[in-house]
Write an enzyme that holds these catalytic residues in place. Structure first.
Site, PDB file in Angstrom:
ATOM      1  N   CYS A  20       5.818   6.710   3.992  1.00 32.87           N
ATOM      2  CA  CYS A  20       4.649   5.885   3.662  1.00 32.87           C
ATOM      3  C   CYS A  20       3.966   6.331   2.375  1.00 32.87           C
ATOM      4  CB  CYS A  20       3.658   5.878   4.819  1.00 32.87           C
ATOM      5  SG  CYS A  20       4.296   5.036   6.279  1.00 32.87           S
TER       6      CYS A  20
ATOM      7  N   HIS B 228      -1.564 -10.517  -1.465  1.00 33.00           N
ATOM      8  CA  HIS B 228      -0.743 -10.230  -2.648  1.00 33.00           C
ATOM      9  C   HIS B 228      -1.403  -9.230  -3.601  1.00 33.00           C
ATOM     10  CE1 HIS B 228       1.720 -13.448  -1.107  1.00 33.00           C
ATOM     11  NE2 HIS B 228       2.664 -13.064  -1.946  1.00 33.00           N
TER      12      HIS B 228
ATOM     13  N   HIS C 231       0.850  -1.187   0.000  1.00 35.58           N
ATOM     14  CA  HIS C 231       0.000   0.000   0.000  1.00 35.58           C
ATOM     15  C   HIS C 231       0.881   1.230   0.000  1.00 35.58           C
ATOM     16  CE1 HIS C 231      -0.191   1.051   4.585  1.00 35.58           C
ATOM     17  NE2 HIS C 231       0.960   0.521   4.284  1.00 35.58           N
TER      18      HIS C 231
ATOM     19  N   HIS D  18       3.775  -5.131   3.514  1.00 38.90           N
ATOM     20  CA  HIS D  18       3.737  -5.668   4.874  1.00 38.90           C
ATOM     21  C   HIS D  18       3.195  -7.089   4.826  1.00 38.90           C
ATOM     22  CE1 HIS D  18       4.189  -1.661   6.637  1.00 38.90           C
ATOM     23  NE2 HIS D  18       3.233  -1.243   5.810  1.00 38.90           N
TER      24      HIS D  18
ATOM     25  N   GLU E  73       0.516  -4.388  11.592  1.00 36.36           N
ATOM     26  CA  GLU E  73       1.184  -4.054  10.342  1.00 36.36           C
ATOM     27  C   GLU E  73       2.674  -4.372  10.400  1.00 36.36           C
ATOM     28  OE1 GLU E  73       0.360  -0.315   7.799  1.00 36.36           O
ATOM     29  OE2 GLU E  73       2.173   0.151   8.934  1.00 36.36           O
TER      30      GLU E  73
ATOM     31  N   HIS F 246       4.990   0.350  -0.499  1.00 44.69           N
ATOM     32  CA  HIS F 246       5.750  -0.572   0.343  1.00 44.69           C
ATOM     33  C   HIS F 246       4.825  -1.694   0.801  1.00 44.69           C
ATOM     34  CE1 HIS F 246       3.862   2.308   3.087  1.00 44.69           C
ATOM     35  NE2 HIS F 246       3.946   1.370   4.030  1.00 44.69           N
TER      36      HIS F 246
END
Length: 141
Positions: free
Chosen positions: A37, A78, A27, A43, A125, A41
């Protein structure tokens, strides 16, 4: 998966089900003040759902564990969250992910004859950052 204790919810129901699972997704937060952010990137999100209710279904389940995992994992794993219809018009922050998961799960539970409730959604996260979304009827005050 690591063992995790989650904050408990006070409720009046006979049964409480907790389901842990994870999904990998990317996201970005489309705002200048989001710092790093802002860049795409990824998670590995760890999720815990707390489902409560008084009535079991014909299998003796409040709700099938695998049904809950598929509902969320199947939607988000994914993917670039920003591209998903569930996040259209909003920023997929961890807070919004937790709220969106709650809304998806509760909408699904509302279709069940035994009417279980999603009491809380816990989304981790990173190893040091998590959000807890608590359904309105389970909030204090």
């Amino acid at each position: 998966m690591f063992q995790q204790m989650y904050p408990s919810i006070n409720h009046k129901y006979s049964f409480e089900l907790n389901k842990d699972f994870n999904f990998s997704a990317a996201h970005y937060i489309p705002s200048e003040d989001a710092g790093k952010c802002m860049r795409t990137h990824g998670h590995t999100y760890f999720v815990n759902l707390t489902i409560v209710g008084d009535e079991l279904d014909h299998n003796g389940f409040l709700v099938n564990f695998s049904e809950l995992k598929q509902l969320v994992h199947g939607q988000f794993d994914h993917h670039l969250l920003n591209d998903l219809p569930a996040f259209e018009g909003t920023s997929p922050s961890t807070e919004i992910v937790a709220q969106t998961v709650y809304e998806m799960v509760q909408e699904h539970l509302d279709q069940r004859d035994n009417q279980p409730k999603c009491a809380q959604v816990f989304v981790r996260e990173t190893p040091t950052s998590y959000v807890r979304y608590i359904a309105k009827e389970f909030r204090h005050g």
